[in-house]
Scaffold this motif. Structure first.
Motif, short mmCIF file in Angstrom:
data_model
loop_
_atom_site.label_atom_id
_atom_site.label_comp_id
_atom_site.label_asym_id
_atom_site.label_seq_id
_atom_site.Cartn_x
_atom_site.Cartn_y
_atom_site.Cartn_z
N SER A 42 0.88 -1.26 -0.13
CA SER A 42 -0.11 0.25 0.04
C SER A 42 0.83 1.19 -0.06
O SER A 42 1.99 1.22 0.31
CB SER A 42 -0.95 -0.02 1.18
N LEU A 43 0.26 2.22 -0.56
CA LEU A 43 1.07 3.49 -0.34
C LEU A 43 1.31 4.07 0.98
O LEU A 43 0.24 4.10 1.70
CB LEU A 43 0.21 4.66 -1.06
N ARG A 44 2.28 4.88 1.25
CA ARG A 44 2.43 5.69 2.30
C ARG A 44 2.38 7.09 2.36
O ARG A 44 3.12 7.81 2.03
CB ARG A 44 4.09 5.29 2.91
N PHE A 45 0.95 7.58 2.51
CA PHE A 45 0.82 9.01 2.29
C PHE A 45 1.23 9.66 3.58
O PHE A 45 1.45 9.27 4.56
CB PHE A 45 -0.74 9.07 2.36
N ILE A 46 1.62 10.94 3.20
CA ILE A 46 2.19 11.90 4.27
C ILE A 46 1.72 13.30 3.83
O ILE A 46 0.95 13.52 2.58
CB ILE A 46 3.84 11.95 4.11
N SER A 47 1.47 14.08 4.79
CA SER A 47 1.02 15.60 4.52
C SER A 47 2.30 16.33 3.79
O SER A 47 3.30 15.97 3.67
CB SER A 47 0.83 15.99 5.86
N PHE A 48 1.75 17.40 3.26
CA PHE A 48 2.61 18.33 2.57
C PHE A 48 3.53 19.09 3.57
O PHE A 48 4.86 19.24 3.08
CB PHE A 48 1.82 19.48 2.05
N LYS A 49 3.13 19.21 4.85
CA LYS A 49 3.98 19.93 5.76
C LYS A 49 5.01 18.80 6.32
O LYS A 49 6.39 19.26 6.31
CB LYS A 49 3.26 20.26 7.09
N GLU A 50 4.72 17.43 6.17
CA GLU A 50 5.68 16.42 6.56
C GLU A 50 6.79 16.34 5.52
O GLU A 50 8.00 16.14 5.74
CB GLU A 50 5.02 15.22 7.03
N SER A 51 6.31 16.56 4.05
CA SER A 51 7.26 16.19 3.32
C SER A 51 8.05 17.31 3.10
O SER A 51 9.47 17.22 2.94
CB SER A 51 6.44 16.22 1.73
N GLN A 52 7.86 18.73 3.41
CA GLN A 52 8.99 19.70 3.55
C GLN A 52 9.74 19.62 4.67
O GLN A 52 11.12 19.98 4.29
CB GLN A 52 8.16 20.97 3.74
N LYS A 53 9.33 18.90 5.69
CA LYS A 53 10.15 18.68 6.91
C LYS A 53 11.30 17.74 6.48
O LYS A 53 12.42 17.78 6.89
CB LYS A 53 9.50 18.23 8.10
N ILE A 54 10.91 16.68 5.60
CA ILE A 54 11.83 15.80 5.33
C ILE A 54 12.89 16.18 4.28
O ILE A 54 13.99 15.96 4.43
CB ILE A 54 11.16 14.44 4.58
#
Length: 74
Positions: A42-54
């Motif tokens: 399955s896909l591992r969805f993340i939020s936009f805010k979390e993607s920017q932190k990564i």
């Protein structure tokens, strides 16, 4: 089209553009807690805010936007 952010195996971020039904079909992997045969991970969805932190902390890459349009087998 819905824009969604997903993590891949290397924890890089992939931006997917797709319909709600496409994402829903990909997530159906279990039936009453038992994993079905011949299913994809399955896909591992993340939020936009979390993607920017990564991206800021780990120097990871955003791939995409990619079109994600699938049809169910039913």
């Amino acid at each position: 089209m819905i824009a969604s952010y997903v993590r891949n195996d290397n924890n890089n971020i992939v931006m997917l553009l797709g319909s709600r039904n496409s994402f829903k079909c990909r997530q159906r992997e279990y039936n009453d807690g038992v994993q079905l045969k011949n299913t994809k991970e399955s896909l591992r969805f993340i939020s936009f805010k979390e993607s920017q932190k990564i991206i800021e902390k780990k120097n990871k890459v955003i791939y995409g936007p990619l079109i994600f349009d699938t049809m169910s087998r039913l």
